[in-house]
Scaffold this motif. Sequence first.
Motif, short mmCIF file in Angstrom:
data_model
loop_
_atom_site.label_atom_id
_atom_site.label_comp_id
_atom_site.label_asym_id
_atom_site.label_seq_id
_atom_site.Cartn_x
_atom_site.Cartn_y
_atom_site.Cartn_z
N LEU A 197 88.83 68.10 85.46
CA LEU A 197 88.79 67.31 84.23
C LEU A 197 88.80 65.84 84.54
O LEU A 197 89.39 65.40 85.50
CB LEU A 197 90.05 67.58 83.40
N ARG A 198 88.21 65.08 83.66
CA ARG A 198 88.34 63.65 83.75
C ARG A 198 89.65 63.23 83.12
O ARG A 198 90.04 63.75 82.08
CB ARG A 198 87.25 62.97 82.93
N MET A 199 90.28 62.26 83.74
CA MET A 199 91.51 61.76 83.15
C MET A 199 91.24 61.09 81.81
O MET A 199 92.07 61.15 80.91
CB MET A 199 92.16 60.77 84.10
N SER A 200 90.08 60.48 81.69
CA SER A 200 89.81 59.80 80.42
C SER A 200 89.84 60.79 79.26
O SER A 200 90.18 60.45 78.14
CB SER A 200 88.46 59.08 80.48
N LEU A 202 91.90 63.29 79.03
CA LEU A 202 93.29 63.55 78.65
C LEU A 202 93.96 62.33 78.03
O LEU A 202 94.96 62.47 77.34
CB LEU A 202 94.08 64.03 79.87
N TRP A 203 93.42 61.16 78.30
CA TRP A 203 93.99 60.01 77.58
C TRP A 203 93.50 59.99 76.15
O TRP A 203 94.22 59.61 75.24
CB TRP A 203 93.64 58.70 78.29
N TYR A 252 84.46 60.99 74.53
CA TYR A 252 85.49 60.22 75.21
C TYR A 252 85.00 59.35 76.35
O TYR A 252 85.77 58.62 76.92
CB TYR A 252 86.59 61.16 75.72
N GLN A 253 83.72 59.42 76.67
CA GLN A 253 83.24 58.60 77.78
C GLN A 253 82.50 57.40 77.24
O GLN A 253 81.37 57.50 76.81
CB GLN A 253 82.33 59.41 78.69
N ARG A 254 83.16 56.28 77.29
CA ARG A 254 82.57 55.09 76.72
C ARG A 254 81.28 54.72 77.44
O ARG A 254 80.29 54.38 76.83
CB ARG A 254 83.57 53.94 76.82
N TYR A 294 94.27 51.06 81.69
CA TYR A 294 94.25 52.50 81.48
C TYR A 294 94.55 52.92 80.05
O TYR A 294 94.81 54.04 79.76
CB TYR A 294 95.15 53.21 82.48
N ARG A 295 94.51 52.03 79.18
CA ARG A 295 94.75 52.37 77.79
C ARG A 295 93.58 51.85 76.98
O ARG A 295 93.49 50.68 76.71
CB ARG A 295 96.01 51.68 77.33
N SER A 296 92.68 52.66 76.67
CA SER A 296 91.55 52.14 75.94
C SER A 296 91.59 52.68 74.53
O SER A 296 92.08 53.77 74.28
CB SER A 296 90.26 52.54 76.61
#
Lengths: 450, 710
Positions: A197-200, A202-203, A252-254, A294-296
């Motif tokens: 998984l991408r961490m993005s 899970l954020w 979720y992927q900007r 890390y907080r987008s």
Amino acid sequence: MGLLEKPKQQQKLQEFQAIILAGYGSSNRLYPITEDDNIPKALLPVANKPLISYTLDWLEKAGITDAFVLTQSMGNAQQKIAGYLARGYQGNVHCNLIGVDEDFGTADAIRSISDRITTDFIVLPCDLHCEMIPREFLDHHRINNPTMTGLFYEPPKGEKGSGKEDELAQYIGIDTAESRLVHIADCDSSEDGDLSLRMSLLWRFPRVKFHVNLLDAHVYIFQHWVLDLIKAKEKISSIRQDLVPLIVKCQYQRKLVENEDMDAALEDPLDTALSLSTVYDEFDENLLNEHDPYRSNFKSNIKVNTVIYRDGYCGRANTIAKYSEMNRLASKQGLSIRRVAETAEVTQKSQIGNDSLVGEYTKIAEKSSVKRSIIGAHCVIGKNVKIANSIIMDHVVLEDFVKLDGCIVCNNAKVLEGSSLTKCEVAGGYIVERKTEENGQKLVGFREAI
Amino acid sequence: MPSRAKQKQAHGDTDADQVLQAVILSDSFNSRFMPLTYEKPRCLLPVCNVPLIEYTIEFLAISGAQEIFIVATMHAEQIKAYIESSKWSKKNSSSLHIEVVHASECLSVGDALRELDARQLITTDFILVGGDVVSNMKLDKALEAHRSRKRSDSKYTDKNAIMTMVLKEGSSYHPSRARGEESVFVVDPSTNECVHYEPMEPFPRKKRLDINAEIFERHAEIECRNDLIDPLIDICSVEVPALFSENFDWQHLRSDFVRGVLTSDILGKTIYTYISNDSYAARIQNSQQYDSVSRDILKRWTFPIVPETNLQESDIYQYSRGNIYKGTRVMLSKSCIIEDNVQIGSGTVVGENSRVTNSVIGKNCKIGNNVNIEGAYLWDNVIIEDGVAIKRSIVANDAVILTNTTLDNGCIVSFGVKIGPSVALPKYTRVGSQPQPKDDYFDDEEESDDEEGDNAVSDIDLGEQGTGYIWIDKGDNDEDNDPRNLKVASLAFDLKDLSVGKEQGDDSDSASEIGDLSDSDDERDSVGDTWHPEQSQILAARKVEEFKRELEQSISRAFAEQHTVELAALEITGLRMSANGSYDDVRDVIVPAIINQVDLSKPMPSIRTVLKKWGSLIGKVTHGKDDQVHVLHILQVHCADKEQLHKLFLPALRLLYDDDVVEEDAIFRWYNSDRSKQLGPSATALRDKATVFIKWLQEAEEEDSDEDDE
């Protein structure tokens, strides 16, 4: 054909248009029963009704009356389906049959008819049989209004064993809060089959449930603008492999959204209106977190929702095993359907189980027994024939003392006297010699093997 | 008797009449609160004017613990003295038995548990907490869930369960999550079994989470949770300390123990979670959490644990509107402004025109006139003189801030320190009363590069009358912990300040990584090649740069130390393989490096000796015609670069040809290639110079072929 019969329906304003992928993109997992000399997948009988009629019934229940049926223009499939839709089909869904090049992927096929789709659209396979009330599914889409809604189901327990061999399990990640589909990948896509998984992800979606036991029903509702996406990006060839993963990731992927210009495609008109307003104080949340590594606050307008159906049967006839299973369930004990057609001639001394069906004009001679099986129309069945767990299609001749267990016998095939077949598939028009004994074979004429 | 039986049933456990034991690990085993913790153990630091350990003991008492062991390492005497004088030790006040266990040798949680095992103090399931938990949770349900797994008649029996982690549902960006130490718990939602644990430090940024496919064989459905606050409250079975003894290299409870148990095939033990969503639980392991938990207490999230319930017997707080808590004998001047979320301890005086917001002020403090205190934590007996401004900082007991001094965000001022007058402490300054020890207790590593950037800090002026010493954040003893992870976890840390990164290039990728696409294995997501993001190229380019730099160093070493060609070649191969570099890159570096070895004062003899020795090295990294053409291009560009090198080009070409490093075909191809004509005027000039040589070669070849024909 259908066009002439029900011209009025086209006047009605449609909420959804349906696209049925009939015998499309399917591999040869159903070999040999969908070969040219038998019938296309869409017309395979399930409880003596063509497969596609189940999909059409489901659409009718959903109140959708306008459907495009896409089938490959090669071979005689298109012709046969056209014949069925014109003469055999009794329902109220207005069908437009379109032949497409067989090399096309599913998304390519939709691209080819994109100018005829004017509303949000729903894409279905022709081999789906689902007991779910379609309104529940559509309502989910109506309420949440996502970019895409997909339907998943938990396969019946018994099917699990057979399902594993031929259908690759998928990792399906569904966000707990909004039941959004946030991850979809084949189990073996990474090297050792691990879930990566991408961490993005899970954020953006802190609570995600991952399933391996869910199957994709391949029923999708798309917002209309997805068509523009398909049109703009020639590279999207398959719905399952290209389009769905792309849309899912854009949640979720900007970077992906930026690279693909996805946001331009779906700017919220309300946002635009708001930004033009003179009283609107432009406060960009993203500016606040610009420096935050890390907080987008990246929020995509793209949403993919899911419905998981667990309450009843839902399945696709995309393998021989599943096709048989679907037949068994459609004719199982206790259903209030007519088991033996009026025109069938069944001698008194034969036994037809109350878990079996016999089609029109079929003759069954004495001392034969039929258990958990479905026999099509115009078949001739001799004396002392034992049929169990089998599907016999139309115009099949079974001579005396034939034994069939777990077989599928296609149109116009003949099984000569004294043969005993277990778990075999007999191709259309094939003649099984006398006293043949086979187990687990596909009995196919030579010319087909080429 | 019947009541006894009933009790047994209620607890459902055969050993229900056993006492419930709890273990408090009072030491943090890190230096986050330095220099404060240099003088006082972390668990005695006041939070809302109450020592931290009071909250933890209160929480355990609510949950029914009867026997508490406090494992103390640093400042064990202070902890012991505190406990002995506290209300918990008074005989009639509670049935709680507290024992302080000295474990002076411990350096980690693992050591502390091994110590416990060695002393055989634990006889039953016990609650394991840090000395820093603030919670109003009742653990009965979690305890019941833990015990029921041991029983054979329950629904979710699992005799191998050894631990239940009590977690609090929050959100991914919840302030009570330790910044920089967030972790993902992967849980089976039907049984609450924890199947995977993944710590996620933001630096170096973790991009992917991999979950072993085998997990899905046992669990059809799992849930990844990145929204949990981990207050480090664990219900452990008796085996846990023993397991630490068996695995003597386990140091941390989560990253070693939990991960170790979950990934071990041999142990066969399982760990469960209990996820609470209705009560408060958090721990204070860094100053950022000190701030967020203090605020939560003031804002009453922790009710009934709030100031006016007076955890300490001596306190009497009054609660008034706007979450303002006042102790007794507080003197506020008429013109001072006390705004939202403020706690003021008894005996404190606030002067004229001073303003206090979102702050905690201890007992007997003296705050002068025109003072502005915002989001700060002043402990007892602090003296603030006129005109001081303090923003989001901690000022410890007996400290004195002299007139017109300002403390910017994130300062920590230790016990008895004097600052001022009229100085401004920059952000994140730490001032201790003692000089910082060279190697503080936990630092067994030599301090290396992570101090460099901070050295400037020690020039900070503490003012004419200032006493105290600047402390520098040295980081943990974890060798693999990025110092930035500590920074983000400190009080009032603004992430903007991180982009002034120490490591070059680091800030550039941190901003764009959020939608990270740069990892390759997902490239098939995007439908085609053109969708490849440039990000990965940048990363790749950076890698190549690094590789080349290393190569340069290695080759100059080879020249300096007169290595043999074989040795140099071996080293280059090793570098290339470890960095996965290409031969092209190797040639890019070594060809110019070798040419640079030529002594320009006597070019001809020198180039001959240089190439005689090192030419074969070029040969070793050159395979095939394309590579040879490449060598010539490099040579051409390099010699064209500087005027002194112009004259070296032809001899070098000739010598390389003689050494068979480049063959005729390659020379012809180089000569005829478009590239050789487009490398700038001086390079083209060099090419023209080579024409004679080319002609000579052609003639020689024709002769050769003539001979062949005959």
